[in-house]
Design a protein around this motif. Structure first.
Motif, PDB file in Angstrom:
ATOM      1  N   SER A 293       0.806 -16.736  34.983  1.00  0.00           N
ATOM      2  CA  SER A 293       0.819 -18.134  34.566  1.00  0.00           C
ATOM      3  C   SER A 293      -0.592 -18.716  34.489  1.00  0.00           C
ATOM      4  CB  SER A 293       1.670 -18.966  35.529  1.00  0.00           C
ATOM      5  OG  SER A 293       1.142 -18.914  36.848  1.00  0.00           O
TER       6      SER A 293
ATOM      7  N   SER B 254      -1.617 -18.306  30.872  1.00  0.00           N
ATOM      8  CA  SER B 254      -0.935 -19.213  29.954  1.00  0.00           C
ATOM      9  C   SER B 254      -1.428 -20.649  30.137  1.00  0.00           C
ATOM     10  CB  SER B 254       0.582 -19.132  30.156  1.00  0.00           C
ATOM     11  OG  SER B 254       0.939 -19.431  31.490  1.00  0.00           O
TER      12      SER B 254
ATOM     13  N   TYR C 240      -4.786 -10.710  24.803  1.00  0.00           N
ATOM     14  CA  TYR C 240      -3.615 -11.182  25.541  1.00  0.00           C
ATOM     15  C   TYR C 240      -2.299 -10.802  24.865  1.00  0.00           C
ATOM     16  CZ  TYR C 240      -0.814 -14.328  28.441  1.00  0.00           C
ATOM     17  OH  TYR C 240       0.114 -14.836  29.315  1.00  0.00           O
TER      18      TYR C 240
ATOM     19  N   SER D 188      -3.510 -22.724  27.262  1.00  0.00           N
ATOM     20  CA  SER D 188      -2.933 -24.021  26.905  1.00  0.00           C
ATOM     21  C   SER D 188      -3.966 -25.132  27.050  1.00  0.00           C
ATOM     22  CB  SER D 188      -1.715 -24.316  27.789  1.00  0.00           C
ATOM     23  OG  SER D 188      -1.193 -25.586  27.519  1.00  0.00           O
TER      24      SER D 188
END
Length: 453
Positions: free
Chosen positions: A416, A419, A398, A423
């Protein structure tokens, strides 16, 4: 072994409570989807299963095998080209395309159940269909059957996996597992291969002699021990099948301490996201369908907590336990169970607020060819290294934005998503870190309230 048992029951023409958990008895005179018929008779045994693969050759291979008549041809969902090792294709593209068909087939399977207790999803994490469409089905189950427990057996890729995008697929799938599963039993391909290799070494050494069954997955048609193939998928899949057989034994047979599957989630998952259960099986030879002298009962308990018997590359004995379940089969007494728990407790580290976090089940019917067996399920922080390694492999790709364009060209897929997925995984790792920090520490865990929020 699972395949052999089903074939034996088919040949005997027996249909009983044990088989009815996984199969239904169908009157084929009405066109193949007729009503279930009375127990004790058999017209056509059909698995309570939905087979999904976007590469139809995989399902076709099953339908050409010895169990081809067991699977309902109306309960298949296939495509031609596959998902190209791309989570986005499986989840976003094929998920939308086959949503209605999958929901219809799920409802049909559910309607044939007298008492729907849970759903099992068995999928791989490294490829596109298993990770993408597999977790899409998981979210569908939550939408359509919110009150029914969802158990997931997820096969994680090894570090030497030949699918370059498997870290992306696995981390994207992990986010879905965190949010939509009730219990996840992570299994590693590398651990499965190591177990198969150990069994092969024993059988080929000559120490077992004629104890190896002629129909075993580790023997050739001539009855000799096979040379371990480069990719022994049949034997590795057999381990997962035996895991599920032991997990569901109380639902299929009588026992002095039968355990419903919903009790596993209730007792082993204190916090919603920390629902990953490390599994171990003993004796290992049960997996290979090998006749060997039964292990002493006490030794079987010790084996269940040893690193060599784990289906995940982990060592739970030296990590922190949130809870543990012991599911035994065979002639085992409650006194034997209690004695071994008391014997093992001093060497195991349980979280301070759940020192007595044991759940036990006793099924009186042993596995075929053995006097007893044990499946241990541990909610243990030892799963953390697997997640950390997966995160590290993800970040290597990544950071360079390598191969992202293959995902971003799929409709509905945005950067997104990556991410958010990393997360979610990072938060999960941090929750395990906070629990590990309390090991041997104060009686009150500061992480407890935070995780419970």
């Amino acid at each position: 072994m699972a395949q052999a048992v089903v074939l034996q029951e088919l040949q005997k023409g027996i249909y009983d409570e044990a088989l009815s958990s996984f199969f239904r008895n169908v009157d084929t005179r009405s066109g193949g989807d007729g009503p279930d018929i009375s127990k004790g008779k058999i017209c056509s045994l059909k698995a309570r299963a939905l087979l999904i693969d976007m590469e139809e050759g995989v399902v076709n291979e099953i339908l050409q095998g010895p169990l081809r008549d067991v699977f309902d041809s109306k309960q298949l969902v296939t495509d031609v080209s596959g998902s190209g090792n791309n989570w986005a294709v499986g989840h976003k593209l094929y998920g939308c395309r086959y949503r209605e068909s999958i929901v219809e087939k799920l409802r049909r399977a559910a309607e044939h159940c007298d008492c729907l207790q849970c759903f099992f999803i068995i999928h791989s994490m490294g490829g596109g269909t298993g990770s993408g469409l597999g977790t899409f089905v998981l979210s569908l189950l939550e939408d359509e059957f919110p009150e029914v427990y969802r158990f997931v057996t997820s096969v994680y890729p090894s570090g030497e996996d030949d699918v370059i995008t498997s870290p992306y697929n696995s981390v994207l799938a992990m986010k879905e597992l965190n949010e939509h599963a009730d219990c996840v039993i992570p299994i590693e391909n590398e651990s499965l291969f190591d177990i198969v290799n150990k069994i092969h070494q024993v059988t080929s050494s000559g120490r077992l002699g004629s104890a190896v069954k002629h129909s075993s997955l580790v023997t050739s048609s001539a009855g000799h021990a096979r040379i371990l193939p480069e990719k022994p998928f049949d034997a590795m899949n057999n381990i997962v099948a035996n895991l599920l057989l032991n997990l569901t034994s109380s639902a299929r047979f009588e026992g002095s301490l039968n355990m419903d599957l919903n009790e596993i989630s209730m007792n082993l998952v204190p916090f919603p996201r920390l629902h990953y259960l490390v599994s171990s099986l003993t004796p290992l030879y049960t997996l290979a369908d090998v006749n060997v002298p039964s292990r002493r009962l006490d030794q079987m308990f010790s084996d269940a907590f040893s690193r060599e018997h784990q289906l995940l590359g982990a060592d739970p004995k030296h990590s922190l336990y949130l809870a543990c379940a012991l599911l035994l089969r065979g002639n085992v007494q409650v006194s034997d169970l209690r004695r071994n728990i008391e014997r093992l407790k001093p060497s195991l580290h349980f979280v301070s607020w759940n020192q007595e976090g044991w759940k036990t089940g006793l099924c009186s019917v042993p596995p075929v060819g053995h006097s007893h067996s044990l499946l241990a399920l541990a909610n243990n922080t030892c799963v953390k290294p697997t997640f950390i390694e997966l995160k590290d492999r993800f970040m290597k790709l990544y950071k360079k934005k390598a191969h992202l364009h293959h995902y971003l060209h799929v409709d509905g897929m945005e950067q997104s998503c990556f991410s958010e997925a990393i997360s979610s995984l990072s938060d999960l790792i941090e929750e395990y870190n906070e629990l590990d920090a309390t090991k041997g520490g104060p009686r009150t865990d500061p992480s407890r309230l935070k995780i419970a929020v």
